[in-house]
Design an enzyme around this catalytic site. Structure first.
Site, PDB file in Angstrom:
ATOM      1  N   CYS A  38       0.823  -1.229   0.000  1.00  0.00           N
ATOM      2  CA  CYS A  38       0.000   0.000   0.000  1.00  0.00           C
ATOM      3  C   CYS A  38       0.851   1.270   0.000  1.00  0.00           C
ATOM      4  O   CYS A  38       0.340   2.350  -0.303  1.00  0.00           O
ATOM      5  CB  CYS A  38      -0.934   0.006   1.199  1.00  0.00           C
ATOM      6  SG  CYS A  38      -1.885  -1.507   1.364  1.00  0.00           S
ATOM      7  N   HIS A  72      -3.646   7.016   3.026  1.00  0.00           N
ATOM      8  CA  HIS A  72      -4.036   5.687   2.551  1.00  0.00           C
ATOM      9  C   HIS A  72      -5.418   5.375   3.130  1.00  0.00           C
ATOM     10  O   HIS A  72      -5.696   5.671   4.289  1.00  0.00           O
ATOM     11  CB  HIS A  72      -3.004   4.654   2.993  1.00  0.00           C
ATOM     12  CG  HIS A  72      -3.376   3.260   2.618  1.00  0.00           C
ATOM     13  ND1 HIS A  72      -3.850   2.943   1.374  1.00  0.00           N
ATOM     14  CD2 HIS A  72      -3.366   2.098   3.328  1.00  0.00           C
ATOM     15  CE1 HIS A  72      -4.118   1.650   1.324  1.00  0.00           C
ATOM     16  NE2 HIS A  72      -3.833   1.117   2.498  1.00  0.00           N
ATOM     17  N   ASN A  77     -10.408  -0.228   0.498  1.00  0.00           N
ATOM     18  CA  ASN A  77      -8.947  -0.118   0.448  1.00  0.00           C
ATOM     19  C   ASN A  77      -8.463  -0.685  -0.889  1.00  0.00           C
ATOM     20  O   ASN A  77      -8.690  -1.853  -1.175  1.00  0.00           O
ATOM     21  CB  ASN A  77      -8.378  -0.906   1.637  1.00  0.00           C
ATOM     22  CG  ASN A  77      -6.861  -0.944   1.677  1.00  0.00           C
ATOM     23  OD1 ASN A  77      -6.186  -0.556   0.726  1.00  0.00           O
ATOM     24  ND2 ASN A  77      -6.324  -1.430   2.782  1.00  0.00           N
TER      25      ASN A  77
HETATM   26  O1  UT7 Z   1      -3.693  -1.549   3.629  1.00  0.00           O
HETATM   27  C1  UT7 Z   1      -3.439  -2.181   4.850  1.00  0.00           C
HETATM   28  C2  UT7 Z   1      -4.361  -3.351   4.976  1.00  0.00           C
HETATM   29  N1  UT7 Z   1      -4.964  -3.648   6.220  1.00  0.00           N
HETATM   30  C3  UT7 Z   1      -5.413  -2.794   7.175  1.00  0.00           C
HETATM   31  O2  UT7 Z   1      -5.220  -1.628   7.160  1.00  0.00           O
HETATM   32  C4  UT7 Z   1      -6.195  -3.421   8.280  1.00  0.00           C
HETATM   33  C5  UT7 Z   1      -6.057  -2.723   9.601  1.00  0.00           C
HETATM   34  N2  UT7 Z   1      -6.982  -3.275  10.539  1.00  0.00           N
HETATM   35  C6  UT7 Z   1      -8.290  -2.939  10.582  1.00  0.00           C
HETATM   36  O3  UT7 Z   1      -8.729  -2.093   9.809  1.00  0.00           O
HETATM   37  C7  UT7 Z   1      -9.160  -3.569  11.630  1.00  0.00           C
HETATM   38  O4  UT7 Z   1      -8.368  -4.308  12.515  1.00  0.00           O
HETATM   39  C8  UT7 Z   1     -10.257  -4.491  11.010  1.00  0.00           C
HETATM   40  C9  UT7 Z   1     -11.301  -3.651  10.312  1.00  0.00           C
HETATM   41  C10 UT7 Z   1      -9.661  -5.500  10.069  1.00  0.00           C
HETATM   42  C11 UT7 Z   1     -10.973  -5.237  12.147  1.00  0.00           C
HETATM   43  O5  UT7 Z   1     -11.523  -4.291  13.075  1.00  0.00           O
HETATM   44  P1  UT7 Z   1     -11.239  -4.443  14.629  1.00  0.00           P
HETATM   45  O6  UT7 Z   1     -11.986  -3.370  15.291  1.00  0.00           O
HETATM   46  O7  UT7 Z   1      -9.761  -4.508  14.841  1.00  0.00           O
HETATM   47  O8  UT7 Z   1     -11.929  -5.831  14.944  1.00  0.00           O
HETATM   48  P2  UT7 Z   1     -11.293  -7.128  15.590  1.00  0.00           P
HETATM   49  O9  UT7 Z   1     -10.447  -7.839  14.606  1.00  0.00           O
HETATM   50  O10 UT7 Z   1     -10.697  -6.737  16.905  1.00  0.00           O
HETATM   51  O11 UT7 Z   1     -12.585  -7.966  15.832  1.00  0.00           O
HETATM   52  C12 UT7 Z   1     -13.617  -7.556  16.755  1.00  0.00           C
HETATM   53  C13 UT7 Z   1     -14.771  -8.537  16.661  1.00  0.00           C
HETATM   54  C14 UT7 Z   1     -14.319  -9.990  16.696  1.00  0.00           C
HETATM   55  O12 UT7 Z   1     -15.269 -10.721  17.422  1.00  0.00           O
HETATM   56  P3  UT7 Z   1     -15.008 -11.135  18.947  1.00  0.00           P
HETATM   57  O13 UT7 Z   1     -13.748 -11.943  18.915  1.00  0.00           O
HETATM   58  O14 UT7 Z   1     -14.846  -9.836  19.679  1.00  0.00           O
HETATM   59  O15 UT7 Z   1     -16.230 -11.891  19.292  1.00  0.00           O
HETATM   60  C15 UT7 Z   1     -14.340 -10.408  15.251  1.00  0.00           C
HETATM   61  O16 UT7 Z   1     -14.527 -11.788  15.097  1.00  0.00           O
HETATM   62  O17 UT7 Z   1     -15.446  -8.376  15.406  1.00  0.00           O
HETATM   63  C16 UT7 Z   1     -15.500  -9.635  14.728  1.00  0.00           C
HETATM   64  N3  UT7 Z   1     -15.432  -9.398  13.293  1.00  0.00           N
HETATM   65  C17 UT7 Z   1     -16.495  -9.134  12.531  1.00  0.00           C
HETATM   66  N4  UT7 Z   1     -17.812  -9.032  12.812  1.00  0.00           N
HETATM   67  C18 UT7 Z   1     -18.643  -8.731  11.809  1.00  0.00           C
HETATM   68  C19 UT7 Z   1     -14.319  -9.365  12.513  1.00  0.00           C
HETATM   69  N5  UT7 Z   1     -14.656  -9.092  11.243  1.00  0.00           N
HETATM   70  C20 UT7 Z   1     -16.006  -8.950  11.225  1.00  0.00           C
HETATM   71  C21 UT7 Z   1     -16.928  -8.643  10.212  1.00  0.00           C
HETATM   72  N6  UT7 Z   1     -18.234  -8.544  10.556  1.00  0.00           N
HETATM   73  N7  UT7 Z   1     -16.564  -8.436   8.928  1.00  0.00           N
END
Ligand code: UT7
Length: 328
Positions: free
Chosen positions: A115, A255, A285
């Site tokens: 990215c 980004h 993204n």
């Molecule tokens: O260009 C660079 C590429 N990547 C990035 O920039 C990614 C950077 N990271 C992020 O943007 C965030 O970490 C994400 C959007 C990927 C995830 O958001 P988060 O607030 O960090 O969520 P999390 O991974 O901490 O998950 C929180 C909860 C989990 O459930 P539990 O364990 O708390 O019960 C996940 O299983 O949300 C759940 N979850 C979802 N729920 C509904 C994860 N993905 C989803 C989803 N829909 N798509």
């Protein structure tokens, strides 16, 4: 001899027609619109048609950038394409683009910095022009991330889209153009965001396909923490190197990975949200394409005026990061 000032002569963008909305994703994986909007800010992304590959998207964006710069393809001396989704291993997407454009006088290569690739590309192009080697360089960020996204994985499938942005770099009047670049890498975090399959370490096989090793693997939380840390610091370092301060920023072109990452960068830079170009709600993204496409839209929307101080900042797999101060 006075040093040449290098800046952007024209911008261009392209996104495919097909939209993938949060409502579409609700039918594909266990997710919902409310979660996606509140955690990422995204509402829809564009998806390339089956017959389109990255060089096709790059071509459309490049045509616009050339036209905006008032140049013909044969006046381009070098093409740099930043991408993690090349049409194929080789020839490079830059060579495929050179042929499509008829840019017969241009050297061409791809650049791999995920990215951050577009900012790495700008730094390369600026160096080439400043040293007098080339006059006009086409820098493109283009991706078909839908081809490397696992649409059964809710952690990644909600994030990525396809698109391309392009700029032509050349000499600009003194006082304008790129004032600094800050590039960085931390290979120790390489396993946080990667695709393992298909390379020389893990060649394509039935097993690699069955184990889904050709799709993006990501540790979202750790990438998030890294991004929050590095977006602000890279921007601050680029500003300091250029002799500018946070208060000088007219527009931030970040980004487009997550609205919360952008908001934390804005907070650190003491900027209100109207000082950032944000289009991730419409495109998700697009990796290397996100920053040039946001820049092209900011120009199109009349948000960039002569003399404005722009800060471009991004991060991504590698891990890598990059920031630049640009006086328009
Ligand atoms: O260009 C660079 C590429 N990547 C990035 O920039 C990614 C950077 N990271 C992020 O943007 C965030 O970490 C994400 C959007 C990927 C995830 O958001 P988060 O607030 O960090 O969520 P999390 O991974 O901490 O998950 C929180 C909860 C989990 O459930 P539990 O364990 O708390 O019960 C996940 O299983 O949300 C759940 N979850 C979802 N729920 C509904 C994860 N993905 C989803 C989803 N829909 N798509």
């Amino acid at each position: 001899m006075n040093e040449i000032s290098v800046g952007i002569l024209g911008t261009g963008k392209y996104v495919p027609e097909r939209r993938l909305t949060n409502q579409d994703l609700e039918k594909m994986v266990d997710t919902n619109d409310e979660w996606i909007v509140s955690r990422t800010g995204m509402r829809e992304r564009r998806i390339a048609a089956p017959e389109q590959a990255t060089s096709d998207l790059a071509y459309e964006a490049s045509l616009q950038a050339l036209q905006a710069a008032g140049l013909t393809a044969d006046q381009i001396d070098l093409i740099i394409v930043a991408t993690i989704t090349p049409d194929m291993f080789f020839p490079s997407t830059a060579c495929l683009l050179q042929e499509k454009l008829g840019a017969k006088n241009a050297a061409a290569f791809d650049l791999s910095a995920a990215c951050s690739g577009f900012i790495y590309g700008l730094a390369n192009a600026t160096g080439f022009i400043k040293m007098g080697m080339y006059k006009h360089v086409l820098v493109v960020g283009a991706e078909c991330l839908s081809r490397i996204t696992d649409y059964t994985d809710r952690n990644t499938s909600i994030l990525f889209g396809d698109g391309a942005g392009a700029v032509v770099l050349g000499q600009v009047p003194e006082g304008r153009g790129f004032k600094s670049f800050k590039l960085g890498a931390d290979g120790a975090g390489g396993d946080l965001l990667r695709i393992c399959g298909g390379g020389s370490r893990l060649p394509s096989s039935e097993q690699s396909v069955n184990e889904k090793r050709h799709f993006i693997e990501m540790n979202g939380r750790d990438v998030f923490k890294f991004a929050v840390r590095v977006m602000g610091s890279a921007a601050e370092e680029a500003l300091a190197h250029a002799g500018y301060t946070k208060a000088d920023i007219d527009l931030l072109i970040p980004h487009q990975a997550n609205i919360r990452i952008i908001q934390s960068a804005l907070e650190r830079l003491n900027l209100s949200e109207d000082k950032a170009m944000i289009n991730l709600d419409r495109y998700g993204n697009m990796s290397a394409a996100s920053i040039p496409l946001a820049l092209a839209e900011a120009v199109e929307e009349g948000r960039v005026n002569e003399g404005d101080c722009l800060v471009l900042v991004g991060f991504g797999g590698g891990l890598t990061w990059g920031a630049s101060v640009l006086i328009w």
